[in-house]
Write an enzyme that holds these catalytic residues in place. Structure first.
Site, short mmCIF file in Angstrom:
data_model
loop_
_atom_site.label_atom_id
_atom_site.label_comp_id
_atom_site.label_asym_id
_atom_site.label_seq_id
_atom_site.Cartn_x
_atom_site.Cartn_y
_atom_site.Cartn_z
N LEU A 148 0.89 -1.27 0.08
CA LEU A 148 -0.06 -0.07 0.02
C LEU A 148 0.76 1.14 0.30
O LEU A 148 2.00 1.18 0.57
CB LEU A 148 -1.07 0.12 1.50
CG LEU A 148 -2.08 -1.05 1.50
CD1 LEU A 148 -2.70 -0.94 2.85
CD2 LEU A 148 -2.98 -1.02 0.50
N ASP A 149 0.38 2.30 -0.66
CA ASP A 149 1.21 3.59 -0.76
C ASP A 149 1.37 4.06 0.83
O ASP A 149 0.55 3.71 1.64
CB ASP A 149 0.52 4.53 -1.34
CG ASP A 149 0.57 4.15 -2.83
OD1 ASP A 149 1.47 3.58 -3.22
OD2 ASP A 149 -0.17 4.91 -3.66
N ARG A 150 2.31 4.86 1.12
CA ARG A 150 2.76 5.18 2.32
C ARG A 150 1.54 5.85 3.07
O ARG A 150 1.25 5.79 4.36
CB ARG A 150 3.72 6.19 2.34
CG ARG A 150 4.17 6.87 3.68
CD ARG A 150 5.43 7.73 3.56
NE ARG A 150 5.81 8.85 4.64
CZ ARG A 150 5.00 9.91 4.57
NH1 ARG A 150 4.48 10.36 3.56
NH2 ARG A 150 5.35 10.83 5.73
N THR A 152 -1.77 5.77 2.37
CA THR A 152 -3.00 4.79 2.24
C THR A 152 -3.09 3.87 3.50
O THR A 152 -1.96 3.24 3.89
CB THR A 152 -2.93 3.69 0.92
OG1 THR A 152 -2.81 4.68 -0.11
CG2 THR A 152 -4.42 3.03 0.94
#
Length: 307
Positions: A148-150, A152
């Site tokens: 997951l993106d930082r 998110t």
């Protein structure tokens, strides 16, 4: 200053492993595995004149590898304002002998980055499992199956044994997971394609996606003719107020898992995520995207909406 490094090999070997062996001699210093992976994912490596962004790409036969490298940028990374986080029983959504699902917070990276000294969720899970089993001489195994993106938040899965990695990887690759997210976007009565929007409205975005930005800049993705197919279903759940702004809460169901997929798809409709300035969103305290469900025939794990 960017330079091109050229390599030739006839070995059958993974691209990241080959660079791990070949790069240090060229740059006269050691380079971490995470830095090599970042170079590849960023599009700075080509094989036989074709950019390759998969660290696991296998070199076969005669291979000409070119790396575009800026040493100053490679060994410097601005430290972001990561939060401090430790895994606890309250943040574990589900666990058995093989798998552990964590409710990831925003502003915490999933894995180590180029700097090599940032705390991250993978290391936090290792600490959590080791604390419960202090008799272990070595750190317990924790496998990263997806990311997951930082910024998110929400459901993320790690494996606890190597024995299940192949099975879980095959489930991801066959798109047998149901992956759902909550997204916050500005309130509107109409999409830029003319679709009227109200609570309960459903719409779908399909496109071929590829990287738009040069490898030396922040990664930005979008619609391209030769990109990979992507598809997302969206449903308007309700209107909400976030950071004093009138917004809509959407449920997003992914059929594919491309980089920045939800962000690109919503931006293409004129509905960029709140806080997603890279894709035209209004500045906010964070990018409002939350992984709320990960389901397959073996399990179903959900995380409540934080807004």
């Amino acid at each position: 200053m960017t330079q091109q490094l050229h390599f030739s090999t006839d070995k059958k070997i993974r691209l990241d492993e080959f660079l791990r062996q070949a790069l240090p001699a060229q740059i006269n210093q050691e380079i971490s595995n995470s830095k090599i992976r970042r170079l590849i994912v960023a599009g700075a490596v080509s094989v036989n004149e074709r950019h390759t962004v998969r660290p696991s790409f296998e070199l076969r036969g005669k291979s000409e590898v070119v790396v575009e490298l800026d040493l100053e940028k490679l060994f410097y990374e601005k430290q972001p304002d990561d939060i401090k986080f430790e895994v606890t029983t309250d943040t574990v959504l589900f666990e058995d002998e093989n798998l552990i699902f964590i409710n990831k917070p925003a502003f915490f990276p999933v894995e180590q980055t180029i700097t090599g000294n940032r705390d991250n969720l993978h290391d936090a899970v290792v600490r959590y499992l080791w604390t419960r089993n202090p008799e272990l001489r070595n750190p317990p195994y924790v496998g990263i199956m997806h990311r997951l993106d930082r910024e998110t938040s929400g459901v993320i899965l790690f494996t606890k044994t190597r024995a299940v990695n192949k099975q879980i990887s095959e489930i991801f690759q066959s798109h047998s997971f149901v992956k759902k997210y909550y997204a916050v976007v500005p309130a509107t009565s109409q999409l830029n394609n003319g679709t009227k929007v109200e609570t309960g409205t459903q719409f779908t975005v399909e496109m071929n996606m590829g990287r738009l930005s040069p490898s030396s800049q922040a990664a930005k993705w979008g619609q391209t003719k030769d990109g990979q197919y992507s598809k997302t279903d969206f449903k308007v759940l309700r209107t909400i107020t976030v950071e004093s702004k009138q917004c809509m809460l959407l449920e997003c169901t992914l059929y594919t898992g491309r980089t920045h997929q939800i962000r690109v798809h919503l931006s293409s409709l004129g509905l960029p995520l709140l806080g997603d300035t890279l894709y035209g969103g209004t500045p906010a305290n964070r990018i409002y995207l939350h992984s709320c469900e990960l389901t397959c025939e073996l399990f179903s794990v959900k995380s409540e909406c934080p807004w």
